[in-house]
Design a protein around this motif. Sequence first.
Motif, PDB file in Angstrom:
ATOM      1  N   GLY A 101      24.548  47.245  30.839  1.00  0.00           N
ATOM      2  CA  GLY A 101      24.885  47.128  29.427  1.00  0.00           C
ATOM      3  C   GLY A 101      26.106  46.263  29.163  1.00  0.00           C
ATOM      4  N   SER A 102      26.782  45.836  30.224  1.00  0.00           N
ATOM      5  CA  SER A 102      28.000  45.047  30.050  1.00  0.00           C
ATOM      6  C   SER A 102      27.711  43.558  30.190  1.00  0.00           C
ATOM      7  CB  SER A 102      29.051  45.460  31.085  1.00  0.00           C
ATOM      8  OG  SER A 102      30.208  44.668  30.939  1.00  0.00           O
ATOM      9  N   SER A 103      28.241  42.778  29.262  1.00  0.00           N
ATOM     10  CA  SER A 103      28.071  41.323  29.327  1.00  0.00           C
ATOM     11  C   SER A 103      29.137  40.670  30.189  1.00  0.00           C
ATOM     12  CB  SER A 103      28.096  40.727  27.920  1.00  0.00           C
ATOM     13  OG  SER A 103      29.346  40.997  27.316  1.00  0.00           O
ATOM     14  N   ALA A 104      30.137  41.438  30.619  1.00  0.00           N
ATOM     15  CA  ALA A 104      31.247  40.880  31.399  1.00  0.00           C
ATOM     16  C   ALA A 104      31.474  41.693  32.666  1.00  0.00           C
ATOM     17  CB  ALA A 104      32.528  40.880  30.563  1.00  0.00           C
ATOM     18  N   ASN A 105      32.044  41.034  33.658  1.00  0.00           N
ATOM     19  CA  ASN A 105      32.544  41.721  34.850  1.00  0.00           C
ATOM     20  C   ASN A 105      34.004  42.058  34.555  1.00  0.00           C
ATOM     21  OD1 ASN A 105      30.127  41.246  36.299  1.00  0.00           O
ATOM     22  ND2 ASN A 105      30.847  39.213  36.828  1.00  0.00           N
ATOM     23  N   VAL A 106      34.376  43.313  34.750  1.00  0.00           N
ATOM     24  CA  VAL A 106      35.715  43.766  34.371  1.00  0.00           C
ATOM     25  C   VAL A 106      36.453  44.297  35.597  1.00  0.00           C
ATOM     26  CG1 VAL A 106      37.013  45.382  32.929  1.00  0.00           C
ATOM     27  CG2 VAL A 106      34.898  44.346  32.056  1.00  0.00           C
ATOM     28  N   MET A 107      37.710  43.896  35.721  1.00  0.00           N
ATOM     29  CA  MET A 107      38.567  44.378  36.798  1.00  0.00           C
ATOM     30  C   MET A 107      39.834  44.966  36.170  1.00  0.00           C
ATOM     31  SD  MET A 107      40.404  42.315  39.933  1.00  0.00           S
ATOM     32  CE  MET A 107      38.858  41.772  40.607  1.00  0.00           C
ATOM     33  N   PRO A 108      40.059  46.261  36.383  1.00  0.00           N
ATOM     34  CA  PRO A 108      41.323  46.833  35.922  1.00  0.00           C
ATOM     35  C   PRO A 108      42.492  46.179  36.652  1.00  0.00           C
ATOM     36  CG  PRO A 108      39.745  48.541  36.502  1.00  0.00           C
ATOM     37  CD  PRO A 108      39.179  47.259  36.982  1.00  0.00           C
ATOM     38  N   LYS A 109      43.625  46.059  35.990  1.00  0.00           N
ATOM     39  CA  LYS A 109      44.789  45.411  36.594  1.00  0.00           C
ATOM     40  C   LYS A 109      45.222  46.099  37.880  1.00  0.00           C
ATOM     41  CE  LYS A 109      49.257  43.339  35.889  1.00  0.00           C
ATOM     42  NZ  LYS A 109      49.833  43.799  37.129  1.00  0.00           N
ATOM     43  N   VAL A 110      45.100  47.408  37.945  1.00  0.00           N
ATOM     44  CA  VAL A 110      45.493  48.129  39.149  1.00  0.00           C
ATOM     45  C   VAL A 110      44.642  47.684  40.341  1.00  0.00           C
ATOM     46  CG1 VAL A 110      44.041  50.159  38.706  1.00  0.00           C
ATOM     47  CG2 VAL A 110      46.115  50.387  40.069  1.00  0.00           C
ATOM     48  N   ALA A 111      43.362  47.414  40.148  1.00  0.00           N
ATOM     49  CA  ALA A 111      42.504  46.915  41.227  1.00  0.00           C
ATOM     50  C   ALA A 111      42.903  45.491  41.597  1.00  0.00           C
ATOM     51  CB  ALA A 111      41.041  46.976  40.812  1.00  0.00           C
ATOM     52  N   ASN A 149      36.845  50.928  40.233  1.00  0.00           N
ATOM     53  CA  ASN A 149      37.677  49.774  40.573  1.00  0.00           C
ATOM     54  C   ASN A 149      37.158  48.468  39.991  1.00  0.00           C
ATOM     55  OD1 ASN A 149      39.678  51.080  42.183  1.00  0.00           O
ATOM     56  ND2 ASN A 149      38.133  51.316  43.765  1.00  0.00           N
ATOM     57  N   LEU A 150      35.871  48.384  39.787  1.00  0.00           N
ATOM     58  CA  LEU A 150      35.255  47.194  39.189  1.00  0.00           C
ATOM     59  C   LEU A 150      34.092  47.620  38.330  1.00  0.00           C
ATOM     60  CD1 LEU A 150      34.830  44.781  42.250  1.00  0.00           C
ATOM     61  CD2 LEU A 150      36.533  44.597  40.447  1.00  0.00           C
ATOM     62  N   LEU A 151      33.840  46.856  37.301  1.00  0.00           N
ATOM     63  CA  LEU A 151      32.625  46.996  36.526  1.00  0.00           C
ATOM     64  C   LEU A 151      31.908  45.659  36.646  1.00  0.00           C
ATOM     65  CD1 LEU A 151      32.050  48.537  33.080  1.00  0.00           C
ATOM     66  CD2 LEU A 151      31.242  46.241  33.549  1.00  0.00           C
ATOM     67  N   ILE A 152      30.697  45.698  37.168  1.00  0.00           N
ATOM     68  CA  ILE A 152      29.915  44.472  37.325  1.00  0.00           C
ATOM     69  C   ILE A 152      28.762  44.543  36.348  1.00  0.00           C
ATOM     70  CG2 ILE A 152      28.496  43.117  38.889  1.00  0.00           C
ATOM     71  CD1 ILE A 152      30.334  43.856  41.111  1.00  0.00           C
TER      72      ILE A 152
END
Length: 147
Positions: free
Chosen positions: A14-24, A81-84
């Motif tokens: 459902g996500s159009s973007a890959n997201v990386m939290p700053k902590v990761a 840690n990541l959302l792909i």
Amino acid sequence: MAECLVRRVLIDPGSSANVMPKVAFDRLEIKPKVLKCTENPLLGFDGKRVKPIGTIELLVRAAEKELVESFVVVEIHPSYNLLIGRGWIHRVQGVPSTLHQVMRCLSPDGNKVININGDQVAAKECYSVTLKAAGKGKAPIQSDSPQ
């Protein structure tokens, strides 16, 4: 990714973007100066706009494939840690199943099916962390289950 094994990755069709939290991002020990500026905000689950810190392109190895993926680095504190997102899922020709905690895709030569298995215990722990954060007002989650 970036010569590191990353666990607790959420594959989200459902996500159009890959997201990386700053902590990761910080744990990967990459210098912040490699981040590219971006003005495009992300829309969070709660409908609020989140301003990215920047974007970065990193090599992702999974399912016998190597792809350079762009990640939006944001100051959030999720249980993963990541959302792909779906772009990567499409590029690896993946079919995710949340029910079975697995994503299936073809090998690079197309001769075999590769399973990327999720960890049921880790998934439950992430869900538990998310529910606890919701109780503290950190994440807008509503539950219809009796308490």
